[in-house]
Design a protein around this motif. Structure first.
Motif, PDB file in Angstrom:
ATOM      1  N   GLU A 147       0.832  -1.201   0.000  1.00  0.00           N
ATOM      2  CA  GLU A 147       0.000   0.000   0.000  1.00  0.00           C
ATOM      3  C   GLU A 147       0.867   1.251   0.000  1.00  0.00           C
ATOM      4  OE1 GLU A 147      -2.347  -0.524   3.437  1.00  0.00           O
ATOM      5  OE2 GLU A 147      -3.862  -1.770   2.467  1.00  0.00           O
ATOM      6  N   ARG A 148       1.899   1.247   0.817  1.00  0.00           N
ATOM      7  CA  ARG A 148       2.791   2.419   0.884  1.00  0.00           C
ATOM      8  C   ARG A 148       3.461   2.645  -0.476  1.00  0.00           C
ATOM      9  NH1 ARG A 148       3.618   5.301   5.632  1.00  0.00           N
ATOM     10  NH2 ARG A 148       2.188   4.433   7.187  1.00  0.00           N
ATOM     11  N   MET A 149       3.920   1.558  -1.099  1.00  0.00           N
ATOM     12  CA  MET A 149       4.583   1.710  -2.397  1.00  0.00           C
ATOM     13  C   MET A 149       3.613   2.209  -3.452  1.00  0.00           C
ATOM     14  SD  MET A 149       7.208  -1.483  -2.681  1.00  0.00           S
ATOM     15  CE  MET A 149       8.641  -1.553  -1.602  1.00  0.00           C
ATOM     16  N   ALA A 150       2.386   1.717  -3.420  1.00  0.00           N
ATOM     17  CA  ALA A 150       1.374   2.206  -4.364  1.00  0.00           C
ATOM     18  C   ALA A 150       1.124   3.681  -4.155  1.00  0.00           C
ATOM     19  CB  ALA A 150       0.077   1.395  -4.200  1.00  0.00           C
ATOM     20  N   GLU A 151       1.072   4.125  -2.886  1.00  0.00           N
ATOM     21  CA  GLU A 151       0.874   5.537  -2.594  1.00  0.00           C
ATOM     22  C   GLU A 151       2.039   6.378  -3.119  1.00  0.00           C
ATOM     23  OE1 GLU A 151       0.297   5.962   1.543  1.00  0.00           O
ATOM     24  OE2 GLU A 151      -1.552   4.769   1.618  1.00  0.00           O
ATOM     25  N   VAL A 152       3.265   5.894  -2.855  1.00  0.00           N
ATOM     26  CA  VAL A 152       4.447   6.640  -3.325  1.00  0.00           C
ATOM     27  C   VAL A 152       4.469   6.699  -4.842  1.00  0.00           C
ATOM     28  CG1 VAL A 152       6.971   6.654  -3.403  1.00  0.00           C
ATOM     29  CG2 VAL A 152       5.802   6.080  -1.273  1.00  0.00           C
ATOM     30  N   PHE A 153       4.128   5.585  -5.507  1.00  0.00           N
ATOM     31  CA  PHE A 153       4.140   5.551  -6.966  1.00  0.00           C
ATOM     32  C   PHE A 153       3.103   6.505  -7.552  1.00  0.00           C
ATOM     33  CE2 PHE A 153       2.589   3.643 -10.963  1.00  0.00           C
ATOM     34  CZ  PHE A 153       3.756   3.746 -11.706  1.00  0.00           C
ATOM     35  N   THR A 154       1.900   6.486  -6.996  1.00  0.00           N
ATOM     36  CA  THR A 154       0.873   7.390  -7.523  1.00  0.00           C
ATOM     37  C   THR A 154       1.236   8.846  -7.270  1.00  0.00           C
ATOM     38  OG1 THR A 154      -0.373   7.123  -5.437  1.00  0.00           O
ATOM     39  CG2 THR A 154      -0.973   5.682  -7.292  1.00  0.00           C
ATOM     40  N   ARG A 155       1.881   9.103  -6.152  1.00  0.00           N
ATOM     41  CA  ARG A 155       2.320  10.477  -5.885  1.00  0.00           C
ATOM     42  C   ARG A 155       3.386  10.897  -6.909  1.00  0.00           C
ATOM     43  NH1 ARG A 155       3.512   9.900  -0.980  1.00  0.00           N
ATOM     44  NH2 ARG A 155       5.785   9.785  -1.044  1.00  0.00           N
ATOM     45  N   ARG A 156       4.265   9.981  -7.251  1.00  0.00           N
ATOM     46  CA  ARG A 156       5.295  10.305  -8.251  1.00  0.00           C
ATOM     47  C   ARG A 156       4.639  10.564  -9.601  1.00  0.00           C
ATOM     48  NH1 ARG A 156      11.100   7.523  -8.658  1.00  0.00           N
ATOM     49  NH2 ARG A 156      11.186   8.790  -6.791  1.00  0.00           N
ATOM     50  N   LEU A 157       3.591   9.818  -9.936  1.00  0.00           N
ATOM     51  CA  LEU A 157       2.885  10.080 -11.187  1.00  0.00           C
ATOM     52  C   LEU A 157       2.349  11.504 -11.221  1.00  0.00           C
ATOM     53  CD1 LEU A 157       0.802   6.811 -11.825  1.00  0.00           C
ATOM     54  CD2 LEU A 157       2.695   7.680 -13.218  1.00  0.00           C
ATOM     55  N   ARG A 158       1.717  11.917 -10.138  1.00  0.00           N
ATOM     56  CA  ARG A 158       1.088  13.240 -10.105  1.00  0.00           C
ATOM     57  C   ARG A 158       2.121  14.375 -10.076  1.00  0.00           C
ATOM     58  NH1 ARG A 158      -2.343  10.187  -6.505  1.00  0.00           N
ATOM     59  NH2 ARG A 158      -4.432   9.927  -7.412  1.00  0.00           N
ATOM     60  N   GLU A 159       3.319  14.051  -9.594  1.00  0.00           N
ATOM     61  CA  GLU A 159       4.341  15.095  -9.448  1.00  0.00           C
ATOM     62  C   GLU A 159       5.315  15.126 -10.631  1.00  0.00           C
ATOM     63  OE1 GLU A 159       6.188  14.211  -5.746  1.00  0.00           O
ATOM     64  OE2 GLU A 159       4.509  14.936  -4.523  1.00  0.00           O
ATOM     65  N   MET A 160       4.972  14.428 -11.698  1.00  0.00           N
ATOM     66  CA  MET A 160       5.857  14.425 -12.866  1.00  0.00           C
ATOM     67  C   MET A 160       5.991  15.808 -13.475  1.00  0.00           C
ATOM     68  SD  MET A 160       4.775  10.932 -14.903  1.00  0.00           S
ATOM     69  CE  MET A 160       5.907  11.339 -16.253  1.00  0.00           C
ATOM     70  N   GLU A 161       7.117  16.076 -14.097  1.00  0.00           N
ATOM     71  CA  GLU A 161       7.325  17.343 -14.793  1.00  0.00           C
ATOM     72  C   GLU A 161       6.374  17.417 -15.988  1.00  0.00           C
ATOM     73  OE1 GLU A 161      11.374  17.602 -15.897  1.00  0.00           O
ATOM     74  OE2 GLU A 161      12.123  17.761 -13.841  1.00  0.00           O
ATOM     75  N   PRO A 162       5.914  18.587 -16.337  1.00  0.00           N
ATOM     76  CA  PRO A 162       4.920  18.733 -17.415  1.00  0.00           C
ATOM     77  C   PRO A 162       5.347  18.088 -18.738  1.00  0.00           C
ATOM     78  CG  PRO A 162       5.141  20.782 -16.193  1.00  0.00           C
ATOM     79  CD  PRO A 162       6.208  19.883 -15.673  1.00  0.00           C
ATOM     80  N   LYS A 163       6.585  18.299 -19.123  1.00  0.00           N
ATOM     81  CA  LYS A 163       7.044  17.759 -20.400  1.00  0.00           C
ATOM     82  C   LYS A 163       6.996  16.238 -20.393  1.00  0.00           C
ATOM     83  CE  LYS A 163      10.871  17.922 -23.668  1.00  0.00           C
ATOM     84  NZ  LYS A 163      12.228  18.461 -23.973  1.00  0.00           N
ATOM     85  N   ALA A 164       7.570  15.635 -19.328  1.00  0.00           N
ATOM     86  CA  ALA A 164       7.565  14.174 -19.217  1.00  0.00           C
ATOM     87  C   ALA A 164       6.142  13.651 -19.094  1.00  0.00           C
ATOM     88  CB  ALA A 164       8.413  13.735 -18.020  1.00  0.00           C
ATOM     89  N   LYS A 165       5.305  14.394 -18.382  1.00  0.00           N
ATOM     90  CA  LYS A 165       3.911  13.997 -18.179  1.00  0.00           C
ATOM     91  C   LYS A 165       3.156  13.992 -19.513  1.00  0.00           C
ATOM     92  CE  LYS A 165      -0.116  15.229 -15.361  1.00  0.00           C
ATOM     93  NZ  LYS A 165      -0.625  16.171 -14.332  1.00  0.00           N
ATOM     94  N   ASN A 166       3.350  15.038 -20.325  1.00  0.00           N
ATOM     95  CA  ASN A 166       2.689  15.109 -21.625  1.00  0.00           C
ATOM     96  C   ASN A 166       3.154  13.976 -22.545  1.00  0.00           C
ATOM     97  OD1 ASN A 166       1.266  17.399 -20.867  1.00  0.00           O
ATOM     98  ND2 ASN A 166       2.843  18.799 -21.657  1.00  0.00           N
ATOM     99  N   THR A 167       4.476  13.702 -22.543  1.00  0.00           N
ATOM    100  CA  THR A 167       5.009  12.627 -23.389  1.00  0.00           C
ATOM    101  C   THR A 167       4.424  11.280 -23.011  1.00  0.00           C
ATOM    102  OG1 THR A 167       7.091  13.842 -23.632  1.00  0.00           O
ATOM    103  CG2 THR A 167       7.130  11.498 -24.169  1.00  0.00           C
ATOM    104  N   LEU A 168       4.390  11.017 -21.705  1.00  0.00           N
ATOM    105  CA  LEU A 168       3.842   9.748 -21.234  1.00  0.00           C
ATOM    106  C   LEU A 168       2.337   9.677 -21.498  1.00  0.00           C
ATOM    107  CD1 LEU A 168       4.446   7.082 -19.834  1.00  0.00           C
ATOM    108  CD2 LEU A 168       4.047   8.201 -17.636  1.00  0.00           C
ATOM    109  N   GLY A 169       1.638  10.799 -21.375  1.00  0.00           N
ATOM    110  CA  GLY A 169       0.200  10.818 -21.640  1.00  0.00           C
ATOM    111  C   GLY A 169      -0.089  10.486 -23.091  1.00  0.00           C
ATOM    112  N   GLU A 170       0.691  11.060 -24.026  1.00  0.00           N
ATOM    113  CA  GLU A 170       0.497  10.761 -25.445  1.00  0.00           C
ATOM    114  C   GLU A 170       0.764   9.288 -25.721  1.00  0.00           C
ATOM    115  OE1 GLU A 170      -0.683  12.662 -27.810  1.00  0.00           O
ATOM    116  OE2 GLU A 170      -0.962  14.306 -26.376  1.00  0.00           O
ATOM    117  N   ALA A 171       1.780   8.742 -25.058  1.00  0.00           N
ATOM    118  CA  ALA A 171       2.080   7.321 -25.248  1.00  0.00           C
ATOM    119  C   ALA A 171       0.939   6.454 -24.735  1.00  0.00           C
ATOM    120  CB  ALA A 171       3.386   6.973 -24.537  1.00  0.00           C
TER     121      ALA A 171
END
Length: 253
Positions: A147-171
């Motif tokens: 559960e803790r790892m899932a929380e940390v992972f989801t937090r990292r997803l939300r805190e991604m840099e905009p450029k990396a976030k947009n690239t991953l979203g398009e993928a």
């Protein structure tokens, strides 16, 4: 004293006759014999000189041939010595090369064994650290390590840099069912739902996520989409720790 001229004349005639007889029957044969003997001796001397000349010529020829033989023998010895030396150097070179190859293989084997040992020790150390970390987090937290790892992972997803976030979203939009979430352990349904919702909310899509386990990850979670990745794993911290330890070890030498 009267001279008997008849007697004197008779004696003179007798002497002359005797001289003639001696010359005719004694002195001339002796001279002929002496001359023949001298000729024979001269012939024998000439033959001896000829034989001596022939012997000297044969001796010179033999000496010349002997000198040639000595020269040929010296040349053959020199050639044989050079060939033997070259063969010796070749064999020594092959032996050195074989020894170097053997030493290189031995060194490579030792390096491989040392690397395998280091990997095994590193893996065992990581496993121990993970086990201790899991136990510590389990003891300190009211929820499981997953559960803790899932929380940390989801937090990292939300805190991604905009450029990396947009690239991953398009993928994610074009990936279809090739979007994969890998984890060391088999995630419970609750954690899968948390991660799925976090992906959908973060990238404003309805992604088709496939969940898999991967022993290569060290207590971590990884989202992989068409070569794009975002992950969180204890291995990241262990790698940083290993680098710090290696730096300290190198500085202490």
């Amino acid at each position: 004293m009267l001279i008997d001229w008849f007697t004197v004349c008779a004696q003179i005639i007798n002497f002359l006759v005797l001289v003639w007889l001696m010359k005719r029957f004694l002195y001339k044969p002796i001279l002929s014999a002496i001359e023949a003997r001298e000729k024979k001796i001269a012939a024998e001397i000439a033959a001896a000189d000829a034989r001596k000349t022939d012997a000297q010529r044969e001796h010179d020829e033999f000496q010349h041939k002997n000198d040639e033989f000595d020269q040929q023998r010296a040349a053959l010895m020199t050639k044989a010595t050079a060939e033997a030396s070259a063969e010796r150097e070749r064999l020594l070179g092959e032996a050195r090369s074989a020894a170097d190859d053997l030493a290189a293989k031995r060194q490579e084997s030792l390096r491989s064994e040392a690397q395998n040992l280091n990997q095994m020790m590193s893996r065992r150390a990581r496993e121990e650290v993970i086990a201790i970390t899991r136990k510590a987090l389990t003891d300190l937290a009211t929820t499981s390590l997953e559960e803790r790892m899932a929380e940390v992972f989801t937090r990292r997803l939300r805190e991604m840099e905009p450029k990396a976030k947009n690239t991953l979203g398009e993928a994610l939009k074009t990936a279809g069912s090739s979007s994969i979430v890998k984890s060391t352990f088999n995630l419970p349904d609750a954690e899968r739902a948390v991660i799925q919702n976090a992906i959908n909310e973060t990238f404003s899509i309805s992604a088709d996520i496939r969940f898999e386990t991967s022993p290569d990850l060290i207590s971590g979670i990884e989202l992989s989409v068409n070569g794009q990745k975002v992950a969180w794993s204890i291995a990241d911290y262990l790698t940083s720790l290993e680098k710090d330890v290696d730096t300290l070890l190198a500085a202490s030498k």
